[in-house]
Design a protein around this motif. Structure first.
Motif, PDB file in Angstrom:
ATOM      1  N   VAL A   1      35.215  44.704  10.905  1.00 43.28           N
ATOM      2  CA  VAL A   1      36.093  43.560  10.614  1.00 43.28           C
ATOM      3  C   VAL A   1      36.799  43.766   9.269  1.00 43.28           C
ATOM      4  O   VAL A   1      37.997  43.470   9.127  1.00 43.28           O
ATOM      5  CB  VAL A   1      35.287  42.249  10.623  1.00 43.28           C
ATOM      6  CG1 VAL A   1      36.121  41.091  10.087  1.00 43.28           C
ATOM      7  CG2 VAL A   1      34.793  41.933  12.034  1.00 43.28           C
TER       8      VAL A   1
ATOM      9  N   ALA B   1      39.503  46.240   9.873  1.00 40.44           N
ATOM     10  CA  ALA B   1      40.586  45.656  10.665  1.00 40.44           C
ATOM     11  C   ALA B   1      41.496  44.792   9.803  1.00 40.44           C
ATOM     12  O   ALA B   1      42.698  44.684  10.056  1.00 40.44           O
ATOM     13  CB  ALA B   1      40.007  44.824  11.810  1.00 40.44           C
TER      14      ALA B   1
ATOM     15  N   GLU C   1      32.735  47.281  18.637  1.00 40.25           N
ATOM     16  CA  GLU C   1      34.157  46.930  18.688  1.00 40.25           C
ATOM     17  C   GLU C   1      34.509  46.149  19.948  1.00 40.25           C
ATOM     18  O   GLU C   1      35.236  45.156  19.898  1.00 40.25           O
ATOM     19  CB  GLU C   1      35.015  48.203  18.656  1.00 40.25           C
ATOM     20  CG  GLU C   1      35.150  48.848  17.309  1.00 40.25           C
ATOM     21  CD  GLU C   1      35.912  50.158  17.399  1.00 40.25           C
ATOM     22  OE1 GLU C   1      36.200  50.734  16.341  1.00 40.25           O
ATOM     23  OE2 GLU C   1      36.200  50.618  18.518  1.00 40.25           O
TER      24      GLU C   1
ATOM     25  N   ARG D   1      36.361  42.660  20.528  1.00 39.64           N
ATOM     26  CA  ARG D   1      37.769  42.914  20.875  1.00 39.64           C
ATOM     27  C   ARG D   1      38.555  43.398  19.668  1.00 39.64           C
ATOM     28  O   ARG D   1      39.697  42.993  19.433  1.00 39.64           O
ATOM     29  CB  ARG D   1      38.407  41.672  21.489  1.00 39.64           C
ATOM     30  CG  ARG D   1      37.780  41.281  22.820  1.00 39.64           C
ATOM     31  CD  ARG D   1      38.538  40.145  23.486  1.00 39.64           C
ATOM     32  NE  ARG D   1      37.923  39.804  24.758  1.00 39.64           N
ATOM     33  CZ  ARG D   1      38.361  38.834  25.563  1.00 39.64           C
ATOM     34  NH1 ARG D   1      39.401  38.113  25.218  1.00 39.64           N
ATOM     35  NH2 ARG D   1      37.745  38.583  26.695  1.00 39.64           N
ATOM     36  N   ILE D   2      37.923  44.289  18.905  1.00 35.93           N
ATOM     37  CA  ILE D   2      38.600  44.924  17.770  1.00 35.93           C
ATOM     38  C   ILE D   2      39.133  46.265  18.253  1.00 35.93           C
ATOM     39  O   ILE D   2      38.367  47.111  18.725  1.00 35.93           O
ATOM     40  CB  ILE D   2      37.628  45.134  16.589  1.00 35.93           C
ATOM     41  CG1 ILE D   2      37.151  43.791  16.052  1.00 35.93           C
ATOM     42  CG2 ILE D   2      38.292  45.942  15.487  1.00 35.93           C
ATOM     43  CD1 ILE D   2      36.092  43.917  14.985  1.00 35.93           C
ATOM     44  N   ASP D   3      40.431  46.457  18.183  1.00 38.83           N
ATOM     45  CA  ASP D   3      41.027  47.719  18.635  1.00 38.83           C
ATOM     46  C   ASP D   3      42.272  47.985  17.796  1.00 38.83           C
ATOM     47  O   ASP D   3      43.380  48.073  18.322  1.00 38.83           O
ATOM     48  CB  ASP D   3      41.362  47.640  20.116  1.00 38.83           C
ATOM     49  CG  ASP D   3      41.581  49.018  20.733  1.00 38.83           C
ATOM     50  OD1 ASP D   3      41.241  50.018  20.072  1.00 38.83           O
ATOM     51  OD2 ASP D   3      42.090  49.095  21.865  1.00 38.83           O
ATOM     52  N   THR D   4      42.100  48.132  16.485  1.00 44.72           N
ATOM     53  CA  THR D   4      43.240  48.355  15.608  1.00 44.72           C
ATOM     54  C   THR D   4      43.765  49.771  15.782  1.00 44.72           C
ATOM     55  O   THR D   4      43.060  50.673  16.238  1.00 44.72           O
ATOM     56  CB  THR D   4      42.853  48.148  14.137  1.00 44.72           C
ATOM     57  OG1 THR D   4      41.926  49.174  13.751  1.00 44.72           O
ATOM     58  CG2 THR D   4      42.222  46.786  13.910  1.00 44.72           C
TER      59      THR D   4
ATOM     60  N   GLN E   1      41.619  52.370  13.776  1.00 45.81           N
ATOM     61  CA  GLN E   1      40.356  52.746  14.407  1.00 45.81           C
ATOM     62  C   GLN E   1      40.590  53.530  15.690  1.00 45.81           C
ATOM     63  O   GLN E   1      39.815  54.444  16.035  1.00 45.81           O
ATOM     64  CB  GLN E   1      39.514  51.495  14.651  1.00 45.81           C
ATOM     65  CG  GLN E   1      38.976  50.895  13.351  1.00 45.81           C
ATOM     66  CD  GLN E   1      38.496  49.465  13.501  1.00 45.81           C
ATOM     67  OE1 GLN E   1      38.384  48.956  14.603  1.00 45.81           O
ATOM     68  NE2 GLN E   1      38.221  48.806  12.389  1.00 45.81           N
TER      69      GLN E   1
END
Length: 495
Positions: A132, A135, A254, A258-261, A264
Motif C-alpha cells: 500500500v 502504491a 496484492e 486489488r493492488i495492481d500498480t 509493481q
C-alpha cells in the motif's frame, strides 16, 4: 527437538507449521508469542507461521507438522528431527515504516525488504503495508531497485545462448491464450523460448491452466532444462521454479487488496523474465475500456516504464499496444481455450480469426529479434510456419516431451445460454464481467467450466438469440454464473 510430520495441507505461498496445544512444555501464552517460528534442521532453516492444533491426528506430542510448502522447502524427510525458536522481527521493517511515511527508499533498503519477503519473514499484514505504501508513491529508481531485488532473491536460469526470447501479456483480456501458439511457432523457427507461466489468480484461466489440459506443466528445473535442450521451448508452470520467489508472496497479498500498480506490474514481470534467463521479449499491453489499461495515455506511460527498467537490467524488449476492447477467441476457461488454440495450430477453417491474427502478430515480433531473419519478415515467417503445419508438429513434440495429459477434459456438461434482450449489433463486451461469470461457473479449477462466446463485437443479433453459452461442472457453479449474468450480460447492443 521435534520430529517432522508432513501435513497434507496446501498453504501456498506461505510456510505453515503445526504444533499440538499444551504439549512439549509450551503454554498457550508462549504459543501466542511464537506466531512466526524458525525451524532448523541439518539441511538448513526456514521461517514458518505457527498454527495450533487441538487434534492429535494432525500432529502429536513430540512432533511438528509441516504444510506442503514448508515440508518441501525445508528439504528433510518425515521423522527427521528439527529444533524451533521464536523468529526475530526483520530489521527491514523499519524501512517499510519509513516508506509508509512517504520516504524514498534506497536500493539496499528495498533489497533487504525483498530478501525478507522471499524468506517468509513478513506476515501478510506487513506485506500489505509495504504494498500500500508503494502504491501511494514509488519512484522510477525504486521500481528498478525492486525489479533487481526480486530477480536476485531466487534462482536464475542461464541458457548459455546470446538470444533467449519470450512473450508476455499483462493480462486482463479473457481468452487471450496467444502464448500457446507463439511458443511452438518460435520453437519451430529455431529460437529458444522457455515459457514459464503462472496459474490464474483472478482470471478464468492462465497459460499454465490451459496447457495442463494437454500436457504436464508441473516440471522440475532439471526437467525443464532437458525439454528446452531438445525442443527449444517449454510451456511450464512457474510455481515449481524458484524464480523471483518474492513475487509470488507479494501477489498473494496484492490480489485480495486489488493492488495492481504499473510499478509493481513492471517489477513483477521483468524480474521473472530476467530470472528465467530471457534476453529479448515482446510485451503485449491490451488497451480497452474494461482492460487493465484503459486509455492510450496510460498505455504509453506503462510502455515507457517497461522500456526504462528493461534497458537498465539488460533486457531487450518490444512493447506492443493491442486491442483490448473485447475477449480474444471464443472459449474462456481451460478446456475451451485449449480447443481454440489447437484449432488455430491445426489451421481449422473455423478457428477463431482474432486469436490466430493476434498470435501471428506477436510471434512475428518475437521472430524479428532473430538477426538471421531479414528485418520486418517476422510476420511472414510466422505465417509460413503456422500454415505449413510446423507449429502444430512443434506443439505435439512439446506435449510429448512434457508428458501428454492422461485425463480427458471436456466442456462442462451443464449449460445455459444467455440470450439477447433486443435486436441490434454488438457494440461492446465487458471483459471484466465476462471473466467474473466464467470464474463463478468454476473456471479454472473446473477445467471444463467457462464461457463459449457466440457473438463478438460487430455481429448482428436478434432478440432471443444466444450471446454466449455458460459451461459448468456443477449445478452450484452454473447457478452462480447465471445469476450474475442475469444482472448484466456484459454485452452492449446498438439498435
Amino acid at each position: 527437538m521435534l520430529k517432522i510430520r508432513r501435513v497434507a495441507i496446501d498453504t501456498h505461498p506461505e510456510n505453515t507449521a503445526f504444533l499440538l496445544r499444551s504439549a512439549d512444555g509450551y503454554g498457550a501464552e508462549q504459543f501466542q508469542a511464537m506466531r512466526k517460528i524458525e525451524i532448523t534442521g541439518n539441511a538448513g532453516a526456514i521461517l514458518a507461521t505457527l498454527a495450533i492444533s487441538d487434534d492429535p491426528h494432525i500432529v502429536g506430542v513430540g512432533e511438528i507438522g509441516l504444510g506442503e510448502q514448508a515440508f518441501r522447502r525445508l528439504g528433510l524427510a518425515e521423522g527427521d528431527s528439527v529444533s524451533i525458536a521464536q523468529a526475530k522481527l526483520p530489521r527491514s521493517l523499519e524501512a517499510v515504516r519509513r516508506k509508509i511515511g512517504g520516504d524514498v527508499l534506497s536500493d539496499s533498503e528495498i533489497a533487504a525488504i525483498i530478501t525478507d519477503v522471499a524468506a517468509y519473514r513478513y506476515s501478510p499484514m506487513e506485506i500489505g503495508a509495504f504494498l500500500v505504501a508503494c502504491a501511494g508513491f514509488m519512484t522510477t529508481q525504486e521500481t528498478l531497485a525492486l525489479t533487481r531485488a526480486m530477480a536476485d532473491a531466487g534462482d536464475r536460469f542461464d541458457w548459455h545462448a546470446p538470444l533467449v526470447v519470450d512473450k508476455h501479456c499483462i493480462g486482463g483480456i479473457p481468452g487471450n491464450r496467444t502464448s500457446m501458439i507463439v511458443v511452438p511457432i518460435v520453437a519451430a523457427h529455431g529460437l529458444i523460448i522457455p515459457k514459464t507461466s503462472s496459474r490464474a489468480i483472478t482470471s478464468p484461466s492462465g497459460t499454465a491452466d490451459t496447457m495442463e489440459v494437454l500436457a504436464t506443466v508441473d516440471l522440475s528445473a532439471e526437467r525443464m532444462r532437458a525439454i528446452v535442450a531438445s525442443e527449444k521451448a517449454v510451456l511450464a508452470w512457474a510455481g515449481r521454479m524458484n524464480l523471483s520467489p518474492a513475487d509470488d508472496v507479494l501477489i498473494s497479498v496484492e490480489r485480495p487488496l486489488r493492488i495492481d500498480t504499473f510499478e509493481q506490474m513492471v517489477a513483477s514481470i521483468l524480474s521473472k523474465k530476467l530470472a528465467a534467463g530471457s534476453t529479448h521479449m515482446v510485451i503485449d499491453i491490451p488497451v480497452g475500456p474494461t482492460a487493465k489499461v484503459r486509455s492510450q495515455g496510460e498505455a504509453v506511460r506503462l510502455r515507457k516504464l517497461f522500456e526504462y527498467v528493461a534497458h537498465k537490467i539488460g533486457l531487450t524488449i518490444d512493447v506492443i499496444l493491442t486491442d483490448g476492447t473485447q475477449p480474444i477467441g471464443r472459449g474462456i476457461g481451460p478446456v475451451l481455450e485449449a480447443r481454440d488454440v489447437m484449432a488455430v495450430l491445426r489451421n481449422d477453417a473455423d478457428a477463431p480469426d482474432d486469436l490466430r491474427e493476434r498470435a501471428l502478430l506477436l510471434a512475428g515480433r518475437v521472430l524479428d529479434f532473430d538477426p538471421e531473419l531479414q528485418g520486418g519478415r517476422g510476420y511472414a515467417r510466422a505465417l509460413d510456419i503456422l500454415a505449413s503445419g510446423k507449429a502444430l508438429a512443434a506443439m505435439e513434440r512439446l506435449i510429448s516431451a512434457q508428458g501428454a495429459q492422461t485425463e480427458t477434459f471436456r466442456p462442462g456438461a451443464l449449460r445455459s445460454e444467455i440470450l439477447a434482450e433486443e435486436d441490434g449489433s454488438v457494440a461492446a463486451i465487458d471483459c471484466h464481467l465476462i471473466a467474473r461469470i466464467a470464474r463463478l461457473a468454476g473456471a479454472p479449477m473446473d477445467k471444463g467450466a467457462g464461457i463459449d462466446l457466440l457473438r463478438k463485437v460487430g455481429d448482428q443479433v436478434r432478440r432471443g438469440e444466444p450471446l454466449y453459452r455458460i459451461h459448468a461442472q456443477s449445478e452450484t457453479g452454473l447457478r452462480f454464473a447465471c445469476d450474475l449474468a442475469a444482472e448484466g450480460s456484459g454485452y452492449r447492443l446498438l439498435s
